[in-house]
Design an enzyme around this catalytic site. Structure first.
Site, PDB file in Angstrom:
ATOM      1  N   THR A   2       0.815  -1.211   0.000  1.00 51.58           N
ATOM      2  CA  THR A   2       0.000   0.000   0.000  1.00 51.58           C
ATOM      3  C   THR A   2       0.850   1.262   0.000  1.00 51.58           C
ATOM      4  OG1 THR A   2      -1.680  -1.198   1.222  1.00 51.58           O
ATOM      5  CG2 THR A   2      -1.854   1.199   1.227  1.00 51.58           C
ATOM      6  N   TYR A  62      11.971  -2.772  -5.085  1.00 50.06           N
ATOM      7  CA  TYR A  62      11.525  -3.697  -4.035  1.00 50.06           C
ATOM      8  C   TYR A  62      11.693  -5.148  -4.484  1.00 50.06           C
ATOM      9  CZ  TYR A  62       9.753  -0.599  -0.447  1.00 50.06           C
ATOM     10  OH  TYR A  62       9.676   0.307   0.583  1.00 50.06           O
ATOM     11  N   GLY A 114     -13.118  11.852   8.265  1.00 47.30           N
ATOM     12  CA  GLY A 114     -12.421  12.919   8.988  1.00 47.30           C
ATOM     13  C   GLY A 114     -11.048  12.493   9.449  1.00 47.30           C
ATOM     14  N   TYR A 158      -6.942  10.958   8.662  1.00 45.38           N
ATOM     15  CA  TYR A 158      -5.841  11.633   7.975  1.00 45.38           C
ATOM     16  C   TYR A 158      -5.915  11.481   6.457  1.00 45.38           C
ATOM     17  CZ  TYR A 158      -2.975   7.391   7.198  1.00 45.38           C
ATOM     18  OH  TYR A 158      -2.506   6.184   6.774  1.00 45.38           O
ATOM     19  N   ARG A 168     -18.851  12.811  10.115  1.00 48.45           N
ATOM     20  CA  ARG A 168     -19.865  12.575  11.156  1.00 48.45           C
ATOM     21  C   ARG A 168     -19.571  13.275  12.473  1.00 48.45           C
ATOM     22  NH1 ARG A 168     -20.638   6.217  11.208  1.00 48.45           N
ATOM     23  NH2 ARG A 168     -18.543   6.444  11.973  1.00 48.45           N
ATOM     24  N   ARG A 203     -10.033  12.759  14.659  1.00 46.98           N
ATOM     25  CA  ARG A 203     -10.301  12.175  15.976  1.00 46.98           C
ATOM     26  C   ARG A 203      -9.022  11.535  16.529  1.00 46.98           C
ATOM     27  NH1 ARG A 203     -12.820   7.217  17.612  1.00 46.98           N
ATOM     28  NH2 ARG A 203     -12.906   6.557  15.447  1.00 46.98           N
ATOM     29  N   GLY A 238     -12.061   4.961   6.889  1.00 48.11           N
ATOM     30  CA  GLY A 238     -11.371   3.914   7.641  1.00 48.11           C
ATOM     31  C   GLY A 238     -10.944   2.764   6.751  1.00 48.11           C
ATOM     32  N   THR A 279       3.515   2.836   8.094  1.00 50.03           N
ATOM     33  CA  THR A 279       4.569   2.082   7.433  1.00 50.03           C
ATOM     34  C   THR A 279       5.804   1.822   8.307  1.00 50.03           C
ATOM     35  OG1 THR A 279       3.931   2.447   5.188  1.00 50.03           O
ATOM     36  CG2 THR A 279       6.291   2.364   5.583  1.00 50.03           C
ATOM     37  N   ALA A 310       2.601  12.002  11.204  1.00 50.81           N
ATOM     38  CA  ALA A 310       2.295  13.252  10.502  1.00 50.81           C
ATOM     39  C   ALA A 310       0.991  13.124   9.750  1.00 50.81           C
ATOM     40  CB  ALA A 310       3.418  13.560   9.512  1.00 50.81           C
ATOM     41  N   HIS A 344      17.769  30.597  14.670  1.00 54.48           N
ATOM     42  CA  HIS A 344      16.952  31.739  14.284  1.00 54.48           C
ATOM     43  C   HIS A 344      17.295  32.176  12.863  1.00 54.48           C
ATOM     44  CE1 HIS A 344      14.486  35.251  14.954  1.00 54.48           C
ATOM     45  NE2 HIS A 344      15.445  35.994  14.458  1.00 54.48           N
TER      46      HIS A 344
HETATM   47  C1  FAD Z   1      -3.789   6.699   1.034  1.00 55.24           C
HETATM   48  C2  FAD Z   1      -2.871   6.198   2.116  1.00 55.24           C
HETATM   49  C3  FAD Z   1      -1.864   7.018   2.587  1.00 55.24           C
HETATM   50  C4  FAD Z   1      -0.997   6.574   3.571  1.00 55.24           C
HETATM   51  N1  FAD Z   1      -0.026   7.417   4.011  1.00 55.24           N
HETATM   52  C5  FAD Z   1       0.832   7.004   4.961  1.00 55.24           C
HETATM   53  C6  FAD Z   1       1.893   7.862   5.399  1.00 55.24           C
HETATM   54  O1  FAD Z   1       2.028   9.012   4.942  1.00 55.24           O
HETATM   55  N2  FAD Z   1       2.758   7.404   6.337  1.00 55.24           N
HETATM   56  C7  FAD Z   1       2.630   6.137   6.875  1.00 55.24           C
HETATM   57  O2  FAD Z   1       3.444   5.757   7.719  1.00 55.24           O
HETATM   58  N3  FAD Z   1       1.627   5.302   6.485  1.00 55.24           N
HETATM   59  C8  FAD Z   1       0.743   5.709   5.540  1.00 55.24           C
HETATM   60  N4  FAD Z   1      -0.263   4.857   5.122  1.00 55.24           N
HETATM   61  C9  FAD Z   1      -0.405   3.555   5.793  1.00 55.24           C
HETATM   62  C10 FAD Z   1       0.583   2.535   5.233  1.00 55.24           C
HETATM   63  O3  FAD Z   1       0.436   2.472   3.840  1.00 55.24           O
HETATM   64  C11 FAD Z   1       0.331   1.169   5.864  1.00 55.24           C
HETATM   65  O4  FAD Z   1       0.344   1.298   7.267  1.00 55.24           O
HETATM   66  C12 FAD Z   1       1.393   0.158   5.455  1.00 55.24           C
HETATM   67  O5  FAD Z   1       1.440   0.011   4.056  1.00 55.24           O
HETATM   68  C13 FAD Z   1       1.107  -1.187   6.123  1.00 55.24           C
HETATM   69  O6  FAD Z   1       2.053  -2.137   5.686  1.00 55.24           O
HETATM   70  P1  FAD Z   1       1.649  -3.675   5.656  1.00 55.24           P
HETATM   71  O7  FAD Z   1       2.897  -4.421   5.356  1.00 55.24           O
HETATM   72  O8  FAD Z   1       0.888  -4.039   6.871  1.00 55.24           O
HETATM   73  O9  FAD Z   1       0.606  -3.818   4.461  1.00 55.24           O
HETATM   74  P2  FAD Z   1       0.674  -3.361   2.953  1.00 55.24           P
HETATM   75  O10 FAD Z   1       1.762  -2.429   2.687  1.00 55.24           O
HETATM   76  O11 FAD Z   1      -0.707  -2.953   2.617  1.00 55.24           O
HETATM   77  O12 FAD Z   1       1.012  -4.703   2.170  1.00 55.24           O
HETATM   78  C14 FAD Z   1       0.130  -5.802   2.138  1.00 55.24           C
HETATM   79  C15 FAD Z   1       0.337  -6.512   0.826  1.00 55.24           C
HETATM   80  O13 FAD Z   1      -0.306  -7.794   0.895  1.00 55.24           O
HETATM   81  C16 FAD Z   1      -0.879  -8.071  -0.372  1.00 55.24           C
HETATM   82  N5  FAD Z   1      -1.908  -9.104  -0.133  1.00 55.24           N
HETATM   83  C17 FAD Z   1      -3.062  -8.973   0.559  1.00 55.24           C
HETATM   84  N6  FAD Z   1      -3.696 -10.177   0.637  1.00 55.24           N
HETATM   85  C18 FAD Z   1      -2.912 -11.067  -0.030  1.00 55.24           C
HETATM   86  C19 FAD Z   1      -3.017 -12.454  -0.290  1.00 55.24           C
HETATM   87  N7  FAD Z   1      -4.038 -13.170   0.194  1.00 55.24           N
HETATM   88  N8  FAD Z   1      -2.046 -13.062  -1.005  1.00 55.24           N
HETATM   89  C20 FAD Z   1      -0.996 -12.349  -1.478  1.00 55.24           C
HETATM   90  N9  FAD Z   1      -0.841 -11.024  -1.264  1.00 55.24           N
HETATM   91  C21 FAD Z   1      -1.777 -10.389  -0.527  1.00 55.24           C
HETATM   92  C22 FAD Z   1      -1.411  -6.732  -0.817  1.00 55.24           C
HETATM   93  O14 FAD Z   1      -1.593  -6.696  -2.223  1.00 55.24           O
HETATM   94  C23 FAD Z   1      -0.282  -5.797  -0.364  1.00 55.24           C
HETATM   95  O15 FAD Z   1       0.690  -5.617  -1.363  1.00 55.24           O
HETATM   96  C24 FAD Z   1      -1.135   5.258   4.106  1.00 55.24           C
HETATM   97  C25 FAD Z   1      -2.142   4.417   3.635  1.00 55.24           C
HETATM   98  C26 FAD Z   1      -2.997   4.881   2.647  1.00 55.24           C
HETATM   99  C27 FAD Z   1      -4.077   3.968   2.140  1.00 55.24           C
END
Ligand code: FAD
Length: 453
Positions: A43, A100, A178, A180, A201, A207, A264, A313, A343, A438
């Site tokens: 994501t 990656y 509402g 981020y 809401r 929040r 959410g 992340t 942030a 400053h």
């Molecule tokens: C619009 C947006 C903006 C964001 N901005 C920020 C930010 O500015 N700073 C920050 O820290 N966080 C931000 N986040 C949150 C951040 O993206 C997530 O917290 C982070 O990516 C979580 O990492 P993860 O490894 O848990 O999951 P993810 O990075 O979501 O990775 C999960 C992966 O699993 C894959 N997957 C799912 N199910 C299966 C399956 N059954 N088999 C194979 N593959 C599968 C998905 O395709 C995905 O590639 C943002 C999120 C969004 C949506």
């Protein structure tokens, strides 16, 4: 180490947490496979933090051109092309995606570009029908946007996933939520010239953040032209011409080119076969884990958004790394989820670390509050009516700084560094002993002398 299993570790999901866990486990000598059903990077890289921040940069130029006039510049005939921005953004995301993949492969992990689900606690079924076994399985499947499927016309709405790929910018957008993501996209669209309505809401946006910060940001966003409708919800959405008609529960409504839900996110547990493996979920459908990210089944672990601890992340990356060190590096490591700075890339942006005033009052009783609101130096010449707000929350008894909150230019960059001091339990006196740089905005954090409460 492999024994009778195909792999020592099978990771489901190549996002922030999964990729880090796979790489570190492979470096510790484990035989690792990673399954990804969409795009490696997850994501954050593909449709979250990175493309979002690129769009935030893009949307700020309109104000920059306006502000430049006060500094003697003439910026005439400027124009913006959404298609160019999206194409350039996609090129960068493709480059990161390839990086990656390379990093995983060079660490020695096998990449399987297929959906994966559990068949039992040691067996994974791939979309192709192939089954593989692993001694340890890590669930790192992240989360997905929540869409209110009970709402009439919900299928006409987009989520943040689609917002990154709109063919053209609408003249008006209604954003529901509402949190981020809603607030950040409101700033992006408004900055790019889209009339933006934020429907939420609750009483105030964001929040969980400090109340002063919530009110300050809301006022600043309104000054920039975002229409914020709080204590309002969408009753129905209908198709109207090439766009939609959005009716709110008080009967008022908007015609808009798009409606976006940012209400959410839900953990990606659906059809994952977690029940076949006997993995327990929390009441919010996240995988239940202990401090080492171990689930209720002793060979199955989970990190990142799927565990719904702190959905960021850098936290997912920490959890993935700690898991790999614990299970494959003979170094049990629990992730510290306290005092994590974060942030909001709103306009103006937000940076926070530690406790809000209300949380601090609950936990510590008497607190000293220092707050300053000022016009940044840049805007003395630009003429822009934008104010920065900075706030420190201090435990009255120990004088420890419990929280720092900022809305204003460079807030995320400033708070990242300040977070070290807050994490190290610095006192207000130690802040005061630090000499200011400053002229900066950050200097206010070391020159706030008189508590306001
Ligand atoms: C619009 C947006 C903006 C964001 N901005 C920020 C930010 O500015 N700073 C920050 O820290 N966080 C931000 N986040 C949150 C951040 O993206 C997530 O917290 C982070 O990516 C979580 O990492 P993860 O490894 O848990 O999951 P993810 O990075 O979501 O990775 C999960 C992966 O699993 C894959 N997957 C799912 N199910 C299966 C399956 N059954 N088999 C194979 N593959 C599968 C998905 O395709 C995905 O590639 C943002 C999120 C969004 C949506």
């Amino acid at each position: 180490m492999t024994g009778t299993f195909d792999y020592d570790l099978f990771v489901i999901g190549a996002g922030s947490g999964g990729v880090r866990a796979a790489r570190i486990a492979a470096k510790h000598g484990a035989r690792v496979a990673v399954a990804e059903e969409y795009r490696v990077g997850g994501t954050c890289v593909i449709r979250g933090c990175v493309p979002k921040k690129l769009l935030v940069y893009a949307s700020k130029f309109a104000e920059e051109f306006e502000d430049a006039v006060g500094f003697g510049w003439t910026a005439e005939k400027v124009s913006f092309d959404w298609a160019t921005l999206i194409a350039n953004k996609d090129t960068e995301i493709d480059r990161l995606n390839r990086a990656y993949v390379r990093n995983l492969e060079s660490a020695g992990a096998e990449l399987i570009l297929e959906r994966a689900e559990f068949d039992d606690r040691h067996t994974i079924k791939l979309a192709s029908g192939r089954k593989v076994t692993a001694k340890t399985i890590l669930v790192a499947t992240g989360s997905a946007p929540f869409l209110p499927r009970h709402l009439p016309g919900h299928e006409l709405a987009i989520s943040s996933n689609e917002a990154f790929h709109l063919e053209k910018l609408p003249s008006r957008i209604v954003i529901v939520g509402g949190g981020y993501i809603a607030v950040e996209f409101a700033g992006i669209f408004q900055g790019l010239g889209v009339e933006t309505v934020l429907v939420y809401r609750g009483e105030h946006i964001l929040r969980g953040f400090d109340d002063d910060l919530r009110q300050h940001l809301s006022a600043e966003m309104k000054k920039k032209g975002v229409e914020i409708r709080t204590q309002a919800d969408v009753a129905k959405i209908e198709r109207s011409g090439t766009g939609v008609r959005v009716t709110l529960n008080d009967g008022t409504g908007y015609g808009a080119g798009q409606i976006m839900f940012a209400t959410g996110r839900i953990p990606n547990v659906i059809d994952l076969g977690l029940d076949k493996a006997g993995v327990e979920l929390t009441p919010h459908y996240a995988v239940k884990v202990d401090e080492y990210s171990r689930s209720s089944v002793d060979n199955i672990y989970a990190v990142g958004d799927i565990t719904n601890r702190l959905n960021l992340t850098p936290v997912a990356i920490r959890e993935g790394h700690a898991f790999a060190d614990t299970v494959f590096g003979k170094k049990p490591t629990a992730v510290d989820h306290h005092t994590v700075p974060h942030a909001v890339f709103s306009q103006p942006p937000v940076g926070v670390v530690g406790l809000t005033e209300s949380a601090a009052r609950l936990m510590y009783g008497a607190v000293d509050i220092y707050r300053s609101t000022f016009r940044p130096l840049k805007h003395t010449l630009s003429g822009r009516d934008e104010k920065t707000m900075m706030k420190l929350v201090v435990d009255r008894a120990s004088q420890r700084v419990l929280g720092a909150h900022m809305v204003g230019l460079d807030a995320p960059e400033i708070i990242q560094t300040l977070a070290i001091a807050v994490k190290m339990h610095a006192t207000k006196a130690q802040f005061d002993q630090t000499v200011a740089i400053h002229p900066t905005a950050a200097e206010d954090f070391v020159t706030l002398r008189t508590p306001i409460a």
